[in-house]
Design an enzyme around this catalytic site. Structure first.
Site, PDB file in Angstrom:
ATOM      1  N   HIS A 174     -10.460   7.883   3.487  1.00 29.59           N
ATOM      2  CA  HIS A 174     -10.790   6.596   2.863  1.00 29.59           C
ATOM      3  C   HIS A 174     -10.159   5.445   3.652  1.00 29.59           C
ATOM      4  CE1 HIS A 174     -11.038   3.709  -0.643  1.00 29.59           C
ATOM      5  NE2 HIS A 174      -9.970   3.229  -0.027  1.00 29.59           N
ATOM      6  N   GLU A 175      -8.879   5.554   3.951  1.00 30.82           N
ATOM      7  CA  GLU A 175      -8.181   4.463   4.640  1.00 30.82           C
ATOM      8  C   GLU A 175      -8.707   4.251   6.059  1.00 30.82           C
ATOM      9  OE1 GLU A 175      -6.453   2.359   3.202  1.00 30.82           O
ATOM     10  OE2 GLU A 175      -6.341   3.428   1.312  1.00 30.82           O
TER      11      GLU A 175
ATOM     12  N   HIS B  47     -11.827   2.215   6.077  1.00 32.34           N
ATOM     13  CA  HIS B  47     -11.567   0.774   5.947  1.00 32.34           C
ATOM     14  C   HIS B  47     -11.399   0.152   7.339  1.00 32.34           C
ATOM     15  CE1 HIS B  47     -11.435  -0.214   1.758  1.00 32.34           C
ATOM     16  NE2 HIS B  47     -10.457   0.619   1.455  1.00 32.34           N
TER      17      HIS B  47
ATOM     18  N   GLU C 224     -14.167  -1.127  -1.484  1.00 34.59           N
ATOM     19  CA  GLU C 224     -13.547   0.111  -1.968  1.00 34.59           C
ATOM     20  C   GLU C 224     -14.596   1.191  -2.207  1.00 34.59           C
ATOM     21  OE1 GLU C 224     -10.340   1.028  -2.214  1.00 34.59           O
ATOM     22  OE2 GLU C 224      -9.917  -0.899  -1.262  1.00 34.59           O
TER      23      GLU C 224
END
EC number: 3.4.24.-
Length: 289
Positions: free
Chosen positions: A138-139, A142, A207
């Site tokens: 997930h990070e 980003h 997100e």
């Protein structure tokens, strides 16, 4: 990589955010019979955005008192990040750990070549390696989707609008010859509110995309769903203090780091956790048995 609809939504929200900034300048300029405030608003917005863009990593890492770790200190963390970076054909980010027991993680940096990923000591203790891999996917997305740039610009512009609004409320427009003081005061109240709502909407959209793209990168949406469930429970037990520096960084984190309160969904920088978990379970074809 991310959903085309969400990309258009983000662009539209940015357009509205800049319109609010210029509208604030226009109202001030009209009331003072001068266009100078419009240009000042634009220049301040650009300057603040540039500063936030170039220094986003330093500001975020400093706010969390994060320290760099070597591969010898965190071999499993390095192994996961190296694997996922290689899978995405992207450079390896710098890796940091924050000494807080609150479970959370965030990515920062102006591009993949200058990125950093930070995990708190709390999240490293809380999650299994499979769940941690889901969080790091997930990070990293980003970073690869340039969300740090997006969020930094949104935060900077919203911050300018809020600061100008506060100054107007204190000084009341400043000019006794002001032809429309009510318009100035109304804009001083409403523009910061609108800016925060728009910034929060941009953050929520990014997100959702990072959840989806990160799960595609790891191939394991249920790992992220399980991690988010644990993080949400952990934050309620060990929240971060509402320090202003942490508030300014909170939109970068994988979960709202503060204890749940009376903030409405409109002002939330993160989508409702159950919504995110449900979406991830749908990606996987259903919840884990």
């Amino acid at each position: 990589m991310h959903n085309h609809h969400n990309g258009l939504k983000t662009a539209a929200l940015f357009g509205v955010l800049w319109a609010v900034l210029l509208g604030l300048g226009a109202v001030i300029g009209s009331s003072m019979r001068s266009t100078t405030p419009i240009w000042i608003m634009a220049l301040v917005g650009v300057g603040t955005t540039a500063y936030g863009y170039w220094n986003s990593d330093k500001l975020a890492l400093r706010s969390m008192q994060a320290y760099p770790v070597t591969e010898e200190q965190a071999p499993q963390l390095y192994q996961i990040v190296r694997e996922l970076s290689a899978k995405a054909n992207q450079p390896m980010p710098r890796i940091y750990v924050s000494p807080t027991p609150a479970p959370n993680a965030f990515a920062t940096g102006r591009n993949p070549q200058n990125a950093a990923v930070c995990c708190t000591e709390g999240i490293l203790r809380l999650l299994s390696l499979r769940e941690l891999r889901g969080v790091l996917g997930h990070e990293l997305m980003h970073v690869y989707n340039r969300d740090i740039l997006t969020s930094s610009v949104a935060a900077a512009v919203a911050g300018v609008i809020t600061s100008v609004g506060q100054m107007l409320l204190i000084f009341g427009g400043g000019d006794r010859r002001n032809s429309n003081p009510l318009a100035v005061m109304a804009m001083a109240l409403l523009a910061p509110l609108a800016a925060v709502v728009i910034q929060s909407a941009i953050s929520r959209t990014r997100e959702y995309d990072a959840d989806e793209d990160g799960s595609a990168l790891t191939g394991d949406p249920l790992a992220l769903a399980s991690a988010l469930r644990k993080i949400h429970q952990g934050v309620q037990m060990v929240p971060l203090p509402p320090d202003q520096k942490l508030v300014n960084t909170s939109h970068l984190m994988i979960a709202n780091p503060f204890r749940a309160g009376g903030v409405t969904r409109m002002f939330a920088t993160h989508p409702p956790m159950q919504d995110r978990i449900t979406r991830l379970e749908l990606m996987a074809g259903g919840p884990a048995s």
